[in-house]
Design a protein around this motif. Structure first.
Motif, PDB file in Angstrom:
ATOM      1  N   GLN A   1       0.824  -1.205   0.000  1.00 51.80           N
ATOM      2  CA  GLN A   1       0.000   0.000   0.000  1.00 51.80           C
ATOM      3  C   GLN A   1       0.860   1.258   0.000  1.00 51.80           C
ATOM      4  N   LEU A   2       1.956   1.235   0.762  1.00 54.59           N
ATOM      5  CA  LEU A   2       2.872   2.375   0.778  1.00 54.59           C
ATOM      6  C   LEU A   2       3.468   2.612  -0.606  1.00 54.59           C
ATOM      7  N   ARG A   3       3.873   1.541  -1.263  1.00 54.60           N
ATOM      8  CA  ARG A   3       4.493   1.669  -2.581  1.00 54.60           C
ATOM      9  C   ARG A   3       3.500   2.147  -3.637  1.00 54.60           C
ATOM     10  N   ALA A   4       2.215   1.915  -3.410  1.00 53.25           N
ATOM     11  CA  ALA A   4       1.186   2.355  -4.351  1.00 53.25           C
ATOM     12  C   ALA A   4       0.801   3.819  -4.142  1.00 53.25           C
ATOM     13  N   ASP A   5       1.215   4.413  -3.031  1.00 60.10           N
ATOM     14  CA  ASP A   5       0.897   5.797  -2.704  1.00 60.10           C
ATOM     15  C   ASP A   5       2.036   6.686  -3.204  1.00 60.10           C
ATOM     16  N   ALA A   6       1.749   7.563  -4.155  1.00 60.20           N
ATOM     17  CA  ALA A   6       2.786   8.396  -4.761  1.00 60.20           C
ATOM     18  C   ALA A   6       3.564   9.207  -3.726  1.00 60.20           C
ATOM     19  N   ALA A   7       2.902   9.654  -2.682  1.00 59.53           N
ATOM     20  CA  ALA A   7       3.569  10.470  -1.663  1.00 59.53           C
ATOM     21  C   ALA A   7       4.535   9.657  -0.794  1.00 59.53           C
ATOM     22  N   LEU A   8       4.332   8.346  -0.717  1.00 58.57           N
ATOM     23  CA  LEU A   8       5.160   7.495   0.150  1.00 58.57           C
ATOM     24  C   LEU A   8       5.959   6.441  -0.609  1.00 58.57           C
ATOM     25  N   ALA A   9       5.815   6.405  -1.914  1.00 53.40           N
ATOM     26  CA  ALA A   9       6.392   5.321  -2.711  1.00 53.40           C
ATOM     27  C   ALA A   9       7.899   5.179  -2.577  1.00 53.40           C
ATOM     28  N   THR A  10       8.604   6.269  -2.345  1.00 54.06           N
ATOM     29  CA  THR A  10      10.065   6.188  -2.261  1.00 54.06           C
ATOM     30  C   THR A  10      10.588   6.213  -0.826  1.00 54.06           C
ATOM     31  N   THR A  11       9.695   6.197   0.148  1.00 56.48           N
ATOM     32  CA  THR A  11      10.111   6.181   1.555  1.00 56.48           C
ATOM     33  C   THR A  11      10.843   4.876   1.853  1.00 56.48           C
ATOM     34  N   PRO A  12      12.041   4.953   2.449  1.00 52.85           N
ATOM     35  CA  PRO A  12      12.741   3.721   2.798  1.00 52.85           C
ATOM     36  C   PRO A  12      11.939   2.912   3.822  1.00 52.85           C
ATOM     37  N   VAL A  13      11.846   1.593   3.591  1.00 55.29           N
ATOM     38  CA  VAL A  13      11.092   0.710   4.483  1.00 55.29           C
ATOM     39  C   VAL A  13      11.961  -0.482   4.861  1.00 55.29           C
ATOM     40  N   ILE A  14      12.092  -0.697   6.164  1.00 54.82           N
ATOM     41  CA  ILE A  14      12.787  -1.872   6.684  1.00 54.82           C
ATOM     42  C   ILE A  14      11.733  -2.855   7.161  1.00 54.82           C
ATOM     43  N   LEU A  15      11.796  -4.084   6.663  1.00 54.32           N
ATOM     44  CA  LEU A  15      10.947  -5.148   7.192  1.00 54.32           C
ATOM     45  C   LEU A  15      11.737  -5.853   8.278  1.00 54.32           C
ATOM     46  N   LEU A  16      11.173  -5.909   9.466  1.00 50.99           N
ATOM     47  CA  LEU A  16      11.802  -6.526  10.629  1.00 50.99           C
ATOM     48  C   LEU A  16      10.919  -7.694  11.026  1.00 50.99           C
TER      49      LEU A  16
ATOM     50  N   ALA B   1       7.985  -6.970  -2.812  1.00 55.13           N
ATOM     51  CA  ALA B   1       6.994  -5.971  -2.394  1.00 55.13           C
ATOM     52  C   ALA B   1       7.609  -4.575  -2.316  1.00 55.13           C
ATOM     53  N   GLY B   2       8.948  -4.512  -2.314  1.00 47.74           N
ATOM     54  CA  GLY B   2       9.613  -3.211  -2.355  1.00 47.74           C
ATOM     55  C   GLY B   2      10.318  -2.771  -1.101  1.00 47.74           C
ATOM     56  N   CYS B   3      10.660  -3.708  -0.204  1.00 48.86           N
ATOM     57  CA  CYS B   3      11.368  -3.278   1.002  1.00 48.86           C
ATOM     58  C   CYS B   3      12.774  -2.781   0.644  1.00 48.86           C
ATOM     59  N   SER B   4      13.267  -1.874   1.451  1.00 48.29           N
ATOM     60  CA  SER B   4      14.619  -1.353   1.277  1.00 48.29           C
ATOM     61  C   SER B   4      15.630  -2.251   1.977  1.00 48.29           C
ATOM     62  N   ALA B   5      15.197  -2.902   3.050  1.00 50.87           N
ATOM     63  CA  ALA B   5      16.044  -3.841   3.798  1.00 50.87           C
ATOM     64  C   ALA B   5      15.140  -4.843   4.504  1.00 50.87           C
ATOM     65  N   TYR B   6      15.652  -6.049   4.687  1.00 50.56           N
ATOM     66  CA  TYR B   6      14.914  -7.127   5.342  1.00 50.56           C
ATOM     67  C   TYR B   6      15.795  -7.640   6.471  1.00 50.56           C
ATOM     68  N   VAL B   7      15.354  -7.431   7.706  1.00 54.39           N
ATOM     69  CA  VAL B   7      16.141  -7.786   8.886  1.00 54.39           C
ATOM     70  C   VAL B   7      15.382  -8.844   9.675  1.00 54.39           C
ATOM     71  N   THR B   8      16.070  -9.941   9.999  1.00 59.46           N
ATOM     72  CA  THR B   8      15.407 -11.016  10.737  1.00 59.46           C
ATOM     73  C   THR B   8      15.727 -10.940  12.230  1.00 59.46           C
ATOM     74  N   LYS B   9      14.755 -11.376  13.023  1.00 60.40           N
ATOM     75  CA  LYS B   9      14.904 -11.464  14.480  1.00 60.40           C
ATOM     76  C   LYS B   9      15.542 -12.806  14.809  1.00 60.40           C
ATOM     77  N   PRO B  10      16.333 -12.896  15.833  1.00 60.25           N
ATOM     78  CA  PRO B  10      16.803 -11.776  16.635  1.00 60.25           C
ATOM     79  C   PRO B  10      17.801 -10.945  15.823  1.00 60.25           C
ATOM     80  N   PHE B  11      17.860  -9.663  16.113  1.00 60.91           N
ATOM     81  CA  PHE B  11      18.758  -8.773  15.398  1.00 60.91           C
ATOM     82  C   PHE B  11      19.574  -7.976  16.394  1.00 60.91           C
ATOM     83  N   ASP B  12      20.682  -7.447  15.921  1.00 54.66           N
ATOM     84  CA  ASP B  12      21.526  -6.597  16.752  1.00 54.66           C
ATOM     85  C   ASP B  12      21.037  -5.160  16.578  1.00 54.66           C
TER      86      ASP B  12
END
Length: 95
Positions: free
Chosen positions: A19-34, A49-60
């Motif tokens: 949904q964020l990527r489909a919104d022109a105002a938010l489409a380029t906002t960096p998104v981290i999936l945690l 889906a367009g994440c900027s980074a994918y971080v798995t738990k547990p994480f530092d």
């Protein structure tokens, strides 16, 4: 910068990201999936889906901060290049 958990109640992080990527105002906002979902198929789905980074738990936490800083700096550099490429209006003639 937005940090989303993939496994959220109701709307998943992936659905929210789409949904964020489909919104022109938010489409380029960096998104981290945690997330705790670290299988290759899950990571691929997040990137598709367009994440900027994918971080798995547990994480530092230091790593998460470093990723966030890098994404914000890349976003700033992109905005500066974009703004520099905008045509500038002609200067007003001297009076």
């Amino acid at each position: 910068l937005i940090v989303l958990d993939v496994m959220m109640p109701g709307l998943s992080g992936i659905d929210t990201l789409e949904q964020l990527r489909a919104d022109a105002a938010l489409a380029t906002t960096p998104v981290i999936l945690l997330t705790a979902r670290g299988f290759t198929a899950d990571r691929i789905r997040g990137h598709e889906a367009g994440c900027s980074a994918y971080v798995t738990k547990p994480f530092d936490p230091d790593e998460l901060v470093a990723i966030a800083r890098a994404l914000l700096e890349a976003d700033r550099r992109y905005a500066a290049r974009r703004d520099a490429a905008q045509p500038q209006p002609p200067a007003a003639p001297p009076s």
